[in-house]
Enzyme design. Sequence first.
Site, mmCIF file in Angstrom:
data_model
loop_
_atom_site.group_PDB
_atom_site.id
_atom_site.type_symbol
_atom_site.label_atom_id
_atom_site.label_comp_id
_atom_site.label_asym_id
_atom_site.label_seq_id
_atom_site.Cartn_x
_atom_site.Cartn_y
_atom_site.Cartn_z
ATOM 1 N N THR A 135 0.814 -1.215 0.000
ATOM 2 C CA THR A 135 0.000 0.000 0.000
ATOM 3 C C THR A 135 0.849 1.266 0.000
ATOM 4 O O THR A 135 1.830 1.370 0.735
ATOM 5 C CB THR A 135 -0.924 -0.007 1.238
ATOM 6 O OG1 THR A 135 -1.721 -1.192 1.194
ATOM 7 C CG2 THR A 135 -1.828 1.218 1.255
ATOM 8 N N LYS A 160 -1.320 -0.789 -4.066
ATOM 9 C CA LYS A 160 -2.624 -0.298 -3.606
ATOM 10 C C LYS A 160 -2.469 1.183 -3.278
ATOM 11 O O LYS A 160 -1.677 1.563 -2.417
ATOM 12 C CB LYS A 160 -3.075 -1.089 -2.386
ATOM 13 C CG LYS A 160 -4.358 -0.547 -1.780
ATOM 14 C CD LYS A 160 -5.031 -1.609 -0.940
ATOM 15 C CE LYS A 160 -6.063 -0.997 -0.018
ATOM 16 N NZ LYS A 160 -6.864 -2.028 0.651
ATOM 17 N N LYS A 162 -3.915 4.724 -1.991
ATOM 18 C CA LYS A 162 -4.956 5.317 -1.151
ATOM 19 C C LYS A 162 -5.366 6.674 -1.726
ATOM 20 O O LYS A 162 -4.510 7.534 -2.011
ATOM 21 C CB LYS A 162 -4.438 5.489 0.278
ATOM 22 C CG LYS A 162 -4.235 4.166 1.014
ATOM 23 C CD LYS A 162 -5.566 3.498 1.353
ATOM 24 C CE LYS A 162 -5.375 2.308 2.291
ATOM 25 N NZ LYS A 162 -6.652 1.679 2.645
ATOM 26 N N ASN A 191 -11.491 4.543 0.859
ATOM 27 C CA ASN A 191 -11.882 4.504 2.284
ATOM 28 C C ASN A 191 -13.078 5.403 2.597
ATOM 29 O O ASN A 191 -13.035 6.219 3.516
ATOM 30 C CB ASN A 191 -10.698 4.856 3.197
ATOM 31 C CG ASN A 191 -9.645 3.759 3.220
ATOM 32 O OD1 ASN A 191 -8.581 3.911 2.643
ATOM 33 N ND2 ASN A 191 -9.949 2.644 3.857
ATOM 34 N N GLU A 217 -11.832 0.227 -4.386
ATOM 35 C CA GLU A 217 -12.365 -0.169 -3.074
ATOM 36 C C GLU A 217 -13.124 0.942 -2.364
ATOM 37 O O GLU A 217 -12.667 2.090 -2.341
ATOM 38 C CB GLU A 217 -11.161 -0.556 -2.202
ATOM 39 C CG GLU A 217 -11.286 -1.876 -1.492
ATOM 40 C CD GLU A 217 -10.070 -2.114 -0.606
ATOM 41 O OE1 GLU A 217 -8.963 -2.314 -1.164
ATOM 42 O OE2 GLU A 217 -10.216 -2.091 0.624
ATOM 43 N N LYS A 266 -11.804 -9.156 5.738
ATOM 44 C CA LYS A 266 -10.720 -8.993 6.713
ATOM 45 C C LYS A 266 -11.102 -9.790 7.943
ATOM 46 O O LYS A 266 -12.222 -9.656 8.442
ATOM 47 C CB LYS A 266 -10.550 -7.523 7.105
ATOM 48 C CG LYS A 266 -9.972 -6.659 5.999
ATOM 49 C CD LYS A 266 -9.826 -5.211 6.434
ATOM 50 C CE LYS A 266 -9.280 -4.385 5.271
ATOM 51 N NZ LYS A 266 -9.366 -2.941 5.542
ATOM 52 N N CYS A 293 -6.204 -6.425 5.529
ATOM 53 C CA CYS A 293 -5.772 -6.478 6.924
ATOM 54 C C CYS A 293 -5.998 -5.128 7.596
ATOM 55 O O CYS A 293 -6.284 -4.137 6.926
ATOM 56 C CB CYS A 293 -4.294 -6.860 7.004
ATOM 57 S SG CYS A 293 -3.196 -5.811 6.026
ATOM 58 N N ASP A 318 -4.154 -8.366 -0.007
ATOM 59 C CA ASP A 318 -3.602 -7.102 0.481
ATOM 60 C C ASP A 318 -3.189 -7.346 1.932
ATOM 61 O O ASP A 318 -3.873 -6.934 2.857
ATOM 62 C CB ASP A 318 -4.715 -6.039 0.340
ATOM 63 C CG ASP A 318 -4.371 -4.718 0.985
ATOM 64 O OD1 ASP A 318 -3.181 -4.387 1.078
ATOM 65 O OD2 ASP A 318 -5.308 -4.016 1.423
ATOM 66 N N ASP A 320 -0.222 -6.656 3.952
ATOM 67 C CA ASP A 320 1.080 -5.968 3.996
ATOM 68 C C ASP A 320 1.350 -5.207 5.293
ATOM 69 O O ASP A 320 2.397 -4.584 5.428
ATOM 70 C CB ASP A 320 1.186 -4.997 2.807
ATOM 71 C CG ASP A 320 0.105 -3.918 2.830
ATOM 72 O OD1 ASP A 320 -0.845 -4.024 3.624
ATOM 73 O OD2 ASP A 320 0.220 -2.957 2.044
HETATM 74 MN MN MN Z 1 -9.962 -0.764 2.296
#
Ligand code: MN
Length: 344
Positions: A135, A160, A162, A191, A217, A266, A293, A318, A320
């Site tokens: 990420t 990934k 953000k 998010n 996501e 998760k 995670c 994912d 990490d």
């Molecule tokens: Mn997420």
Amino acid sequence: MYRISDVKLEVKRYEYYETFHITGSSRDSAENIEIKLLLDDGTEGFGEASPSYRVNGEVVSALVALEPTIKEMIKEFDVREYAKIFKIMDGFSRSSPSIKAAVQYATLDAFSNSIDLPVYKILGGSKDEIETDKTISIDLLDKMVQKAKETFHKGFHTLKIKVGENLKEDMEKILAISDATKGAEYVVDANQGYTPKEAIQFAKFVHDNKINVKIFEQPVIWNDLEGLKLVRYNSPIPIAVDEGVKTKYDAYRLIKDDCVDFINIKLMKSGISDALSIIEMAKTANVGLMIGCMSESSLGITQSVHLATGTGAFAHCDLDSHMLIKEEKFRGKFTQSGSKLIVR
Ligand code: MN
């Protein structure tokens, strides 16, 4: 043999190499809770909870106080009958899902140690390695590009990214990152930061610029199912739900209402029991699966690595968070080679 004689919960604090910044949260350390189960013959089983206030409403001090309650509830149970222990821990799904996850995993770990068979084999033994992304958290454009380049050149094929705090800047950033890391694949994670209209604009921008984003996501806030569905129907790229799916009941509603292309499972939201239910439901409904995670150390990441290899259910991993932690004594029941996490 096989019976639980003691349960211990212990808080562990881990410092990060650098600040991890996502929409709505910025952190420099993690506070996790280690679970140790002791069986009557001296066999141990370990699990780790990585509590989340942002997603689960969990508070570490309140969770640690559960120690005597949990001990009372699962003491004397036989770990070979782990479904009984799973069911008891399902009662913690709403108040403390990360503790549910850790106790359920510690049960499997104790069982695994008793019969000398790794957890991923108890869970089906579908494969013996998975590949994880890494990420890139929110930062200034130049810093994100630099970090993405370094990470890609270390062998992480999927990055990934953000996003979610500023649509215009996010577009500039994803374009600059994709120019600097040709051949990489991306997952983008807002998010919950966008409105449905912003999310559609972002998805179309990524598509029009031929940026290789395989999953987008949690574009909108967790409880906006209509907004999510609107985004999904207007987005040229697949939409995943993360914050919006914790239990199997959430997954059922999302699938029934046709809101989702991918579900991000998760363990810290679902525990092992609901994760297994969601996997079967998603497979049946032809919905994609990824696994993510919270802030687990190598001990906690072990749990997801064994679920992922055991079930073989995830198109994308994912896992990490352990790589963020400074000076951790590695305790994973897996080995790592670049982006590969290996259990054999
Ligand atoms: Mn997420």
